[in-house]
Design a protein around this motif. Structure first.
Motif, PDB file in Angstrom:
ATOM      1  N   LYS A   2       0.814  -1.216   0.000  1.00 24.80           N
ATOM      2  CA  LYS A   2       0.000   0.000   0.000  1.00 24.80           C
ATOM      3  C   LYS A   2       0.851   1.272   0.000  1.00 24.80           C
ATOM      4  O   LYS A   2       0.601   2.199  -0.781  1.00 24.80           O
ATOM      5  N   SER A   3       1.861   1.314   0.882  1.00 22.83           N
ATOM      6  CA  SER A   3       2.687   2.517   0.993  1.00 22.83           C
ATOM      7  C   SER A   3       3.552   2.725  -0.248  1.00 22.83           C
ATOM      8  O   SER A   3       3.783   3.855  -0.676  1.00 22.83           O
ATOM      9  N   ILE A   4       4.018   1.622  -0.844  1.00 26.94           N
ATOM     10  CA  ILE A   4       4.834   1.725  -2.059  1.00 26.94           C
ATOM     11  C   ILE A   4       4.004   2.282  -3.205  1.00 26.94           C
ATOM     12  O   ILE A   4       4.446   3.159  -3.954  1.00 26.94           O
ATOM     13  N   LEU A   5       2.781   1.788  -3.329  1.00 26.68           N
ATOM     14  CA  LEU A   5       1.887   2.265  -4.383  1.00 26.68           C
ATOM     15  C   LEU A   5       1.546   3.737  -4.183  1.00 26.68           C
ATOM     16  O   LEU A   5       1.477   4.508  -5.145  1.00 26.68           O
ATOM     17  N   LYS A   6       1.352   4.129  -2.919  1.00 25.36           N
ATOM     18  CA  LYS A   6       0.999   5.523  -2.630  1.00 25.36           C
ATOM     19  C   LYS A   6       2.100   6.477  -3.079  1.00 25.36           C
ATOM     20  O   LYS A   6       1.821   7.581  -3.568  1.00 25.36           O
ATOM     21  N   LYS A   7       3.355   6.052  -2.907  1.00 25.97           N
ATOM     22  CA  LYS A   7       4.478   6.891  -3.351  1.00 25.97           C
ATOM     23  C   LYS A   7       4.473   7.100  -4.865  1.00 25.97           C
ATOM     24  O   LYS A   7       5.066   8.052  -5.361  1.00 25.97           O
ATOM     25  N   ASN A   8       3.779   6.201  -5.559  1.00 29.65           N
ATOM     26  CA  ASN A   8       3.667   6.306  -7.014  1.00 29.65           C
ATOM     27  C   ASN A   8       2.278   6.803  -7.440  1.00 29.65           C
ATOM     28  O   ASN A   8       1.836   6.565  -8.558  1.00 29.65           O
ATOM     29  N   ASN A   9       1.621   7.518  -6.499  1.00 32.02           N
ATOM     30  CA  ASN A   9       0.308   8.122  -6.754  1.00 32.02           C
ATOM     31  C   ASN A   9      -0.757   7.094  -7.144  1.00 32.02           C
ATOM     32  O   ASN A   9      -1.635   7.369  -7.958  1.00 32.02           O
ATOM     33  N   ILE A  10      -0.654   5.898  -6.548  1.00 37.05           N
ATOM     34  CA  ILE A  10      -1.680   4.863  -6.723  1.00 37.05           C
ATOM     35  C   ILE A  10      -2.271   4.601  -5.341  1.00 37.05           C
ATOM     36  O   ILE A  10      -1.570   4.170  -4.430  1.00 37.05           O
ATOM     37  N   PHE A  11      -3.553   4.882  -5.200  1.00 37.98           N
ATOM     38  CA  PHE A  11      -4.188   4.822  -3.885  1.00 37.98           C
ATOM     39  C   PHE A  11      -5.129   3.627  -3.808  1.00 37.98           C
ATOM     40  O   PHE A  11      -5.984   3.454  -4.671  1.00 37.98           O
ATOM     41  N   VAL A  12      -4.933   2.811  -2.774  1.00 39.74           N
ATOM     42  CA  VAL A  12      -5.703   1.575  -2.616  1.00 39.74           C
ATOM     43  C   VAL A  12      -6.609   1.703  -1.393  1.00 39.74           C
ATOM     44  O   VAL A  12      -6.145   2.031  -0.292  1.00 39.74           O
ATOM     45  N   MET A  13      -7.898   1.457  -1.595  1.00 39.86           N
ATOM     46  CA  MET A  13      -8.857   1.542  -0.490  1.00 39.86           C
ATOM     47  C   MET A  13      -8.814   0.232   0.296  1.00 39.86           C
ATOM     48  O   MET A  13      -9.593  -0.689   0.066  1.00 39.86           O
ATOM     49  N   ILE A  14      -7.874   0.171   1.222  1.00 46.08           N
ATOM     50  CA  ILE A  14      -7.709  -1.040   2.022  1.00 46.08           C
ATOM     51  C   ILE A  14      -7.201  -0.657   3.410  1.00 46.08           C
ATOM     52  O   ILE A  14      -6.495   0.343   3.574  1.00 46.08           O
ATOM     53  N   SER A  15      -7.574  -1.427   4.401  1.00 49.83           N
ATOM     54  CA  SER A  15      -7.177  -1.139   5.780  1.00 49.83           C
ATOM     55  C   SER A  15      -5.736  -1.547   6.036  1.00 49.83           C
ATOM     56  O   SER A  15      -5.054  -2.101   5.160  1.00 49.83           O
ATOM     57  N   SER A  16      -5.278  -1.308   7.260  1.00 49.42           N
ATOM     58  CA  SER A  16      -3.913  -1.654   7.643  1.00 49.42           C
ATOM     59  C   SER A  16      -3.731  -3.168   7.686  1.00 49.42           C
ATOM     60  O   SER A  16      -4.702  -3.932   7.723  1.00 49.42           O
ATOM     61  N   ARG A  17      -2.475  -3.586   7.724  1.00 49.76           N
ATOM     62  CA  ARG A  17      -2.168  -5.021   7.779  1.00 49.76           C
ATOM     63  C   ARG A  17      -2.817  -5.677   9.008  1.00 49.76           C
ATOM     64  O   ARG A  17      -3.411  -6.750   8.909  1.00 49.76           O
ATOM     65  N   LYS A  18      -2.729  -5.008  10.161  1.00 48.08           N
ATOM     66  CA  LYS A  18      -3.288  -5.581  11.389  1.00 48.08           C
ATOM     67  C   LYS A  18      -4.801  -5.718  11.287  1.00 48.08           C
ATOM     68  O   LYS A  18      -5.376  -6.741  11.696  1.00 48.08           O
ATOM     69  N   ALA A  19      -5.459  -4.707  10.741  1.00 51.83           N
ATOM     70  CA  ALA A  19      -6.911  -4.766  10.589  1.00 51.83           C
ATOM     71  C   ALA A  19      -7.312  -5.906   9.661  1.00 51.83           C
ATOM     72  O   ALA A  19      -8.277  -6.634   9.932  1.00 51.83           O
ATOM     73  N   ILE A  20      -6.589  -6.074   8.573  1.00 52.11           N
ATOM     74  CA  ILE A  20      -6.870  -7.156   7.626  1.00 52.11           C
ATOM     75  C   ILE A  20      -6.673  -8.515   8.297  1.00 52.11           C
ATOM     76  O   ILE A  20      -7.478  -9.432   8.152  1.00 52.11           O
ATOM     77  N   GLN A  21      -5.604  -8.650   9.071  1.00 54.27           N
ATOM     78  CA  GLN A  21      -5.332  -9.917   9.758  1.00 54.27           C
ATOM     79  C   GLN A  21      -6.435 -10.238  10.765  1.00 54.27           C
ATOM     80  O   GLN A  21      -6.854 -11.394  10.890  1.00 54.27           O
ATOM     81  N   ASN A  22      -6.908  -9.234  11.482  1.00 62.33           N
ATOM     82  CA  ASN A  22      -7.962  -9.457  12.475  1.00 62.33           C
ATOM     83  C   ASN A  22      -9.301  -9.821  11.840  1.00 62.33           C
ATOM     84  O   ASN A  22     -10.144 -10.444  12.485  1.00 62.33           O
ATOM     85  N   CYS A  23      -9.500  -9.421  10.589  1.00 65.97           N
ATOM     86  CA  CYS A  23     -10.735  -9.773   9.886  1.00 65.97           C
ATOM     87  C   CYS A  23     -10.591 -11.072   9.107  1.00 65.97           C
ATOM     88  O   CYS A  23     -11.539 -11.860   9.020  1.00 65.97           O
ATOM     89  N   ASN A  24      -9.423 -11.302   8.540  1.00 68.71           N
ATOM     90  CA  ASN A  24      -9.198 -12.493   7.721  1.00 68.71           C
ATOM     91  C   ASN A  24      -9.239 -13.765   8.562  1.00 68.71           C
ATOM     92  O   ASN A  24      -9.703 -14.815   8.108  1.00 68.71           O
ATOM     93  N   ASP A  25      -8.764 -13.681   9.796  1.00 69.79           N
ATOM     94  CA  ASP A  25      -8.771 -14.802  10.734  1.00 69.79           C
ATOM     95  C   ASP A  25     -10.039 -14.698  11.590  1.00 69.79           C
ATOM     96  O   ASP A  25     -10.136 -13.855  12.477  1.00 69.79           O
ATOM     97  N   LYS A  26     -11.023 -15.547  11.313  1.00 66.74           N
ATOM     98  CA  LYS A  26     -12.319 -15.438  11.987  1.00 66.74           C
ATOM     99  C   LYS A  26     -12.223 -15.713  13.489  1.00 66.74           C
ATOM    100  O   LYS A  26     -13.013 -15.171  14.273  1.00 66.74           O
ATOM    101  N   TYR A  27     -11.279 -16.560  13.900  1.00 69.97           N
ATOM    102  CA  TYR A  27     -11.133 -16.811  15.332  1.00 69.97           C
ATOM    103  C   TYR A  27     -10.506 -15.599  16.023  1.00 69.97           C
ATOM    104  O   TYR A  27     -10.900 -15.227  17.132  1.00 69.97           O
ATOM    105  N   LYS A  28      -9.539 -14.975  15.361  1.00 72.83           N
ATOM    106  CA  LYS A  28      -8.931 -13.763  15.916  1.00 72.83           C
ATOM    107  C   LYS A  28      -9.970 -12.645  15.978  1.00 72.83           C
ATOM    108  O   LYS A  28     -10.019 -11.887  16.947  1.00 72.83           O
ATOM    109  N   PHE A  29     -10.801 -12.544  14.938  1.00 70.88           N
ATOM    110  CA  PHE A  29     -11.883 -11.561  14.913  1.00 70.88           C
ATOM    111  C   PHE A  29     -12.790 -11.759  16.122  1.00 70.88           C
ATOM    112  O   PHE A  29     -13.133 -10.799  16.832  1.00 70.88           O
ATOM    113  N   TYR A  30     -13.165 -13.008  16.367  1.00 72.37           N
ATOM    114  CA  TYR A  30     -14.012 -13.329  17.525  1.00 72.37           C
ATOM    115  C   TYR A  30     -13.318 -12.941  18.831  1.00 72.37           C
ATOM    116  O   TYR A  30     -13.933 -12.300  19.703  1.00 72.37           O
ATOM    117  N   SER A  31     -12.053 -13.296  18.972  1.00 73.68           N
ATOM    118  CA  SER A  31     -11.331 -13.064  20.225  1.00 73.68           C
ATOM    119  C   SER A  31     -11.200 -11.572  20.527  1.00 73.68           C
ATOM    120  O   SER A  31     -11.426 -11.132  21.663  1.00 73.68           O
TER     121      SER A  31
END
Length: 227
Positions: A2-31
């Motif tokens: 995400k940060s590399i793309l931003k430096k090249n004026n490419i903007f991605v609508m996506i959350s931080s790595r930690k937020a993605i990990q907490n959502c991608n892992d359903k047990y972690k999301f629950y916890s």
């Protein structure tokens, strides 16, 4: 990237790595949400004794609906999880299913939501969905959950209102635009335009969520094309 793309004026609508990990892992999301006191469907990764009457077994990771077993008995849960090692186990809850489209501003932390019922679901996708403007209790839960998870941009929370307890329970969060999110966008949740505005890609006169009553139901159907 995400940060590399931003430096090249490419903007991605996506959350931080930690937020993605907490959502991608359903047990972690629950916890994470359970520890914070949110109403959420109980989730375990192993089961030694019969705990519920009926069960749901699904993949622990990702946001797809493949390898999901609904309304199964304890006697067959073991054989299912033996074949699908990265699984979570939940009680089967009868009730009304909800999807909540949510946009959290990266500029001013403002959160906009549209709550909709999943009236007909086929292969995990909501093919008939209806907006529920009076569901302010669900909106409040989602607002607080989005802040806790540090969501940025668009996401879709899934939940269910129990038929027995009448309590709304969170199930998971897909930190992306969903297949039926177009209904929420028709109703005024202009996530993509707002993100483009905040990334200074376009200029909008107004960037305020103003719900529209023109559309309140989405019906998705297969369509034939004759060439």
């Amino acid at each position: 990237h995400k940060s590399i793309l931003k430096k090249n004026n490419i903007f991605v609508m996506i959350s931080s790595r930690k937020a993605i990990q907490n959502c991608n892992d359903k047990y972690k999301f629950y916890s994470v949400l359970k520890n914070a006191g949110f109403p959420i469907v109980e989730t375990v990764v192993s089961l030694r004794t019969k705990k519920f009457d009926r069960y749901v077994v699904k993949s622990r990771f990702g946001s797809g609906s493949k390898s999901t077993y609904l309304d199964i008995h304890y006697s067959i849960v073991r054989s299912v999880i033996d074949k699908n090692l990265d699984s979570i186990i939940q009680p089967f809850v009868e009730g009304i299913e909800y999807s909540i489209d949510c946009y959290r501003s990266i500029k001013n932390d403002f959160i906009s939501t549209v709550v909709r019922t999943r009236d007909l679901v086929i292969n995990g996708e909501s093919v008939v969905s209806t907006i529920q403007p009076e569901a302010t209790d669900i909106e409040l839960i989602v607002h607080n959950a989005a802040k806790l998870l540090n969501i940025s941009g668009h996401c879709v929370f899934q939940g269910i209102k129990s038929e027995t307890s009448k309590e709304f329970l969170l199930l998971e969060c897909n930190p992306r635009v969903g297949g039926a999110s177009s209904l929420s966008m028709k109703a005024g949740l202009h996530s993509i335009l707002w993100f483009a505005q905040e990334s200074k890609l376009i200029h909008l006169e107004k960037q305020v969520f103003q719900p529209k009553n023109q559309f309140n139901k989405l019906i998705r159907v297969p369509k034939d094309f004759y060439i």
